[in-house]
Write an enzyme that holds these catalytic residues in place. Structure first.
Site, PDB file in Angstrom:
ATOM      1  N   THR A 214       0.990  -6.895   1.465  1.00 32.66           N
ATOM      2  CA  THR A 214       0.265  -7.341   0.317  1.00 32.66           C
ATOM      3  C   THR A 214      -0.507  -6.193   0.154  1.00 32.66           C
ATOM      4  OG1 THR A 214      -1.315  -7.734   2.566  1.00 32.66           O
ATOM      5  CG2 THR A 214      -0.319  -9.732   1.596  1.00 32.66           C
ATOM      6  N   HIS A 215      -1.259  -6.414  -1.212  1.00 30.54           N
ATOM      7  CA  HIS A 215      -2.337  -5.406  -1.595  1.00 30.54           C
ATOM      8  C   HIS A 215      -3.496  -6.498  -1.573  1.00 30.54           C
ATOM      9  CE1 HIS A 215      -0.346  -1.738  -2.594  1.00 30.54           C
ATOM     10  NE2 HIS A 215       0.521  -2.513  -2.985  1.00 30.54           N
TER      11      HIS A 215
ATOM     12  N   ASP B 241      -0.787  -3.068   2.696  1.00 34.29           N
ATOM     13  CA  ASP B 241      -0.471  -1.737   1.966  1.00 34.29           C
ATOM     14  C   ASP B 241      -1.739  -0.878   1.738  1.00 34.29           C
ATOM     15  OD1 ASP B 241       0.916   0.380   1.007  1.00 34.29           O
ATOM     16  OD2 ASP B 241       1.877  -0.865  -0.455  1.00 34.29           O
TER      17      ASP B 241
ATOM     18  N   LYS C 164      -2.816   1.742   2.309  1.00 35.79           N
ATOM     19  CA  LYS C 164      -2.931   3.357   2.053  1.00 35.79           C
ATOM     20  C   LYS C 164      -4.051   3.951   2.454  1.00 35.79           C
ATOM     21  CE  LYS C 164       0.773   3.177  -1.163  1.00 35.79           C
ATOM     22  NZ  LYS C 164       0.864   1.705  -1.384  1.00 35.79           N
TER      23      LYS C 164
ATOM     24  N   ASP D 109      -8.641   8.560   4.762  1.00 36.43           N
ATOM     25  CA  ASP D 109     -10.009   8.901   4.792  1.00 36.43           C
ATOM     26  C   ASP D 109     -10.279   9.745   6.437  1.00 36.43           C
ATOM     27  OD1 ASP D 109     -12.835   9.592   4.276  1.00 36.43           O
ATOM     28  OD2 ASP D 109     -12.712   7.885   2.922  1.00 36.43           O
TER      29      ASP D 109
ATOM     30  N   SER E  48       7.585   7.120  -3.857  1.00 37.34           N
ATOM     31  CA  SER E  48       8.626   6.922  -4.714  1.00 37.34           C
ATOM     32  C   SER E  48       8.286   7.143  -6.211  1.00 37.34           C
ATOM     33  CB  SER E  48       8.837   5.486  -4.657  1.00 37.34           C
ATOM     34  OG  SER E  48       7.748   4.544  -5.282  1.00 37.34           O
TER      35      SER E  48
ATOM     36  N   GLN F  85       6.936   4.664 -11.718  1.00 43.37           N
ATOM     37  CA  GLN F  85       7.946   4.173 -10.788  1.00 43.37           C
ATOM     38  C   GLN F  85       9.356   4.333 -10.756  1.00 43.37           C
ATOM     39  OE1 GLN F  85       8.091   3.531  -7.468  1.00 43.37           O
ATOM     40  NE2 GLN F  85       7.942   1.487  -6.856  1.00 43.37           N
ATOM     41  N   GLN F  86      10.081   4.616  -9.572  1.00 45.02           N
ATOM     42  CA  GLN F  86      11.452   4.875  -9.620  1.00 45.02           C
ATOM     43  C   GLN F  86      12.120   4.360  -8.716  1.00 45.02           C
ATOM     44  OE1 GLN F  86      11.428   9.927 -10.469  1.00 45.02           O
ATOM     45  NE2 GLN F  86      10.550   9.332  -8.560  1.00 45.02           N
TER      46      GLN F  86
ATOM     47  N   GLY G 297       9.273  -5.406  -4.609  1.00 45.74           N
ATOM     48  CA  GLY G 297       8.223  -6.191  -5.379  1.00 45.74           C
ATOM     49  C   GLY G 297       8.493  -6.935  -6.622  1.00 45.74           C
ATOM     50  N   ARG G 298       8.467  -6.318  -7.782  1.00 49.53           N
ATOM     51  CA  ARG G 298       8.893  -6.982  -8.866  1.00 49.53           C
ATOM     52  C   ARG G 298      10.108  -7.559  -9.143  1.00 49.53           C
ATOM     53  NH1 ARG G 298       5.893  -2.420 -12.296  1.00 49.53           N
ATOM     54  NH2 ARG G 298       6.162  -1.271 -10.128  1.00 49.53           N
TER      55      ARG G 298
END
Ligand code: 5BU
Length: 452
Positions: free
Chosen positions: A264-265, A295, A297, A300, A349, A404-405, A424-425
Site C-alpha cells: 500500500t501507499h 511502502d 519509504k 529520515d 527501478s 518507471q522502467q 501495480g498497474r
C-alpha cells in the site's frame, strides 16, 4: 544484407581468427587466436558489422553507446553513426589532471548506455567497465559482443542481470569454417577438445529455494512471508496504488487469493479512515492469508522515523507487517521499526535513479547488518540472506512515460534471482484485475521454478 555466414567469411579474410598453436596471456596453449581489431581496417566491413549488431538490439532502450577500450571503440563509433545514438568514450584510466573524468562526451546521469565489446572471454574486464560506467551514474542494461569465446563470461554477466547479445560464438564460427572446408575435421576436433577442456565453466550459482530460505530465516515476518509463498505457491505482491477505500478493499478481495502480500501507499487513499479502511483491510488479509506491506519509504533520522511509524493518522506500526525504508539515514535509524519486517530500498527501478553500484553496495551493508531488515528492494541481485523484492515488473516492457522502467517476470527471476515481484498497474489497471493477478502469479511462479 548478406547472411551472417557470408559476412563472417568476408570478415575472416582480414585475419581476425588464426588457427594453430598460440600461447595465451594465461600461459595456456590455445588452438586459435582472435583479434578483431583488423575489422576497422575495412570500412565497408566495419559498417556492415555495425548494421548486424544494431539489428540484434532494442534500440529505443538506449540513450548512449560506449565501446570497451580499445578494440570496440571503432565498432561503437560505427554503431553510433548508423543509429544516431550518441557515443561516449570510456578512458582506460581517469585523467590525472583536469576533470579526472573516466567518461568523455555529453551525458546525463540516469541515461541507459549500451556497452559494446569485441570479444568476451571470462567477462572480467566487462565487469570492471560496467562498474566504472555505473559509477558515473549511467545505467547499463545491455551488452553487445561480436564474438563469444564461450568461457563463462556471458553466463556470469547474465546472472548479474545484464542482457548479453552476441553476434557469433566460437563454436558457430568453427562450424562455418568447417562447412567451407577452411578447417579439417581434425582441426575442428582439436578446437572442440580445447573448448571443452578449457571452458572455465561458469559455476552457476544456484539460487536458494523458498524452503531453504525459510530454514535460514531469523525474522518472524520473513518466515511468515516465505510460508505463505510455499502454501499459496505464489511470489506475487500487488501494489494497490488506488485512491479510495472502496477501490482498495475491492482490489484486495479480488487479488487476495493470488498474493503473498498487498503493498500500500496508505497516504494516497483520499477517504482514509482507520476504522473504515484498515479494519476491513486487516480482515481481508486474514481471510485470504496475505501480509500488508506499507511502502512508506522512510528516509529520515531515527527519531523522526519512529514518530512517523507509530504516530500520525496512519499509525503504520498498528497494522503493517512490513515497511519499506531507505537506509540513507544509517543503521541506527532503522532501530525504530519494531515488530515489522523492514525492506530496505537498495536500488530503484526508475530511470535516472541515483542508486548506482557504489550506493547499492553501501546500502546493502546497512541492510545486511540490521536485525529488523528482512529484505531489499532492488533491480540487482542481493546477498542470499536477504529476500529480494523487485518492482518495475510488467508483461509490457514500455515504461510509463514518467520514468518507471519495466522488466518481465522471467527476466527478474532468471537474472536477478528475485524472491518476490511487485506489480501495480499491470494488475489494478487491467480490465479484470483478478485474471491479471492470476496470470502474473502463474508466470512468476513458473519463472521461479525455472530459475532453480
Ligand atoms: P507499477 O504500477 O507496477 O509501476 O507500480 C510499482 C510500485 O512499486 C509503485 O507503488 C512504486 O511506488 C513502487 N516502487 C517502484 O516502482 N520502484 C521502486 O524502485 C520502488 C518502489 Br523502491
Amino acid at each position: 544484407m548478406k547472411s551472417k555466414k557470408e559476412f563472417f567469411l568476408e570478415a575472416y579474410k582480414l585475419g581476425i581468427i588464426k588457427f594453430g598453436r598460440f600461447t595465451l596471456k594465461s600461459g595456456i596453449e590455445s588452438p586459435f587466436y582472435v583479434d578483431l581489431r583488423p575489422l576497422a581496417s575495412d570500412p565497408k566491413i566495419l559498417k556492415s558489422l555495425a548494421g548486424y549488431l544494431l539489428e540484434m538490439l532494442p534500440l529505443d532502450n538506449f540513450d548512449l553507446i560506449c565501446g570497451v577500450p580499445y578494440a570496440a571503440l571503432p565498432m561503437a563509433t560505427a554503431m553510433s553513426l548508423e543509429s544516431y545514438i550518441p557515443l561516449v568514450i570510456k578512458r582506460k584510466e581517469a585523467k590525472a589532471y583536469g576533470t579526472k573524468k573516466l567518461i568523455e562526451g555529453i551525458y546525463r546521469k540516469g541515461q541507459n548506455c549500451l556497452l559494446v565489446e569485441d570479444v568476451i572471454t571470462s567477462g572480467k574486464s566487462l565487469v570492471e567497465t560496467i562498474e566504472e560506467v555505473e559509477n558515473e551514474g549511467l545505467k547499463v542494461s545491455d551488452i553487445i559482443v561480436v564474438l563469444d569465446r564461450q568461457q563463462g563470461g556471458r553466463e556470469m554477466l547474465q546472472q548479474r542481470g545484464y542482457n548479453v547479445h552476441t553476434l557469433f560464438t566460437i563454436t558457430e564460427v568453427v562450424q562455418i569454417l568447417k562447412e567451407v572446408d577452411h578447417l579439417t575435421d581434425e582441426e575442428v576436433e582439436r578446437i572442440n577438445d580445447f573448448l571443452n577442456g578449457n571452458q572455465v565453466k561458469f559455476a552457476e550459482q544456484k539460487r536458494l529455494t523458498y524452503e531453504e530460505k525459510l530454514k535460514n530465516c531469523d525474522h518472524s515476518v520473513g518466515c511468515r512471508l516465505l510460508e505463505i509463498a510455499l502454501e499459496k505457491k505464489s511470489n506475487l505482491i500487488v501494489s494497490a496504488d488506488v485512491l479510495t477505500t472502496d477501490e482498495l478493499l475491492r482490489l484486495a478481495d479480488k487479488v487476495g487469493p493470488q498474493i503473498v502480500a498487498l503493498k500500500t501507499h496508505i497516504d494516497i487513499i483520499t477517504d482514509f479512515d482507520p476504522d473504515k479502511t484498515l479494519l476491513p483491510l486487516k480482515d481481508l488479509a486474514t481471510k485470504h492469508n496475505f501480509l500488508l506491506m506499507e511502502d512508506r519509504k522512510f528516509a529520515d533520522i531515527g527519531n523522526t522515523q519512529e514518530l512517523q511509524f507509530t504516530h500520525g493518522m496512519y499509525r503504520i506500526s498498528n497494522w503493517a507487517d512490513m515497511v519499506t525504508s531507505h537506509v540513507i539515514g544509517g543503521s541506527r535509524a532503522l532501530d525504530a521499526f519494531l515488530n515489522v519486517g523492514v525492506i530496505a530500498i537498495v536500488g530503484m527501478s526508475s530511470n535516472g535513479a541515483l542508486t548506482d553500484a557504489h550506493y547499492r553496495e553501501e546500502a546493502l551493508k546497512v541492510a545486511e547488518s540490521h536485525p529488523n531488515v528482512i529484505g531489499a528492494v532492488s533491480q540487482n541481485t542481493v546477498p542470499e540472506n536477504l529476500l529480494l523484492f523487485t518492482p518495475g515488473v510488467s508483461f509490457d516492457s514500455e515504461g510509463d512515460g514518467k520514468g518507471q522502467q519495466y522488466r518481465s517476470p522471467e527476466h527478474v527471476f532468471r537474472n536477478l534471482q528475485t524472491d518476490f515481484i511487485i506489480v501495480g498497474r499491470g494488475i489494478y489497471k487491467a480490465e479484470d484485475p483478478e485474471t491479471a493477478a492470476l496470470a502474473y502469479r502463474s508466470k512468476a511462479w513458473e519463472a521461479y521454478q525455472q530459475s532453480l
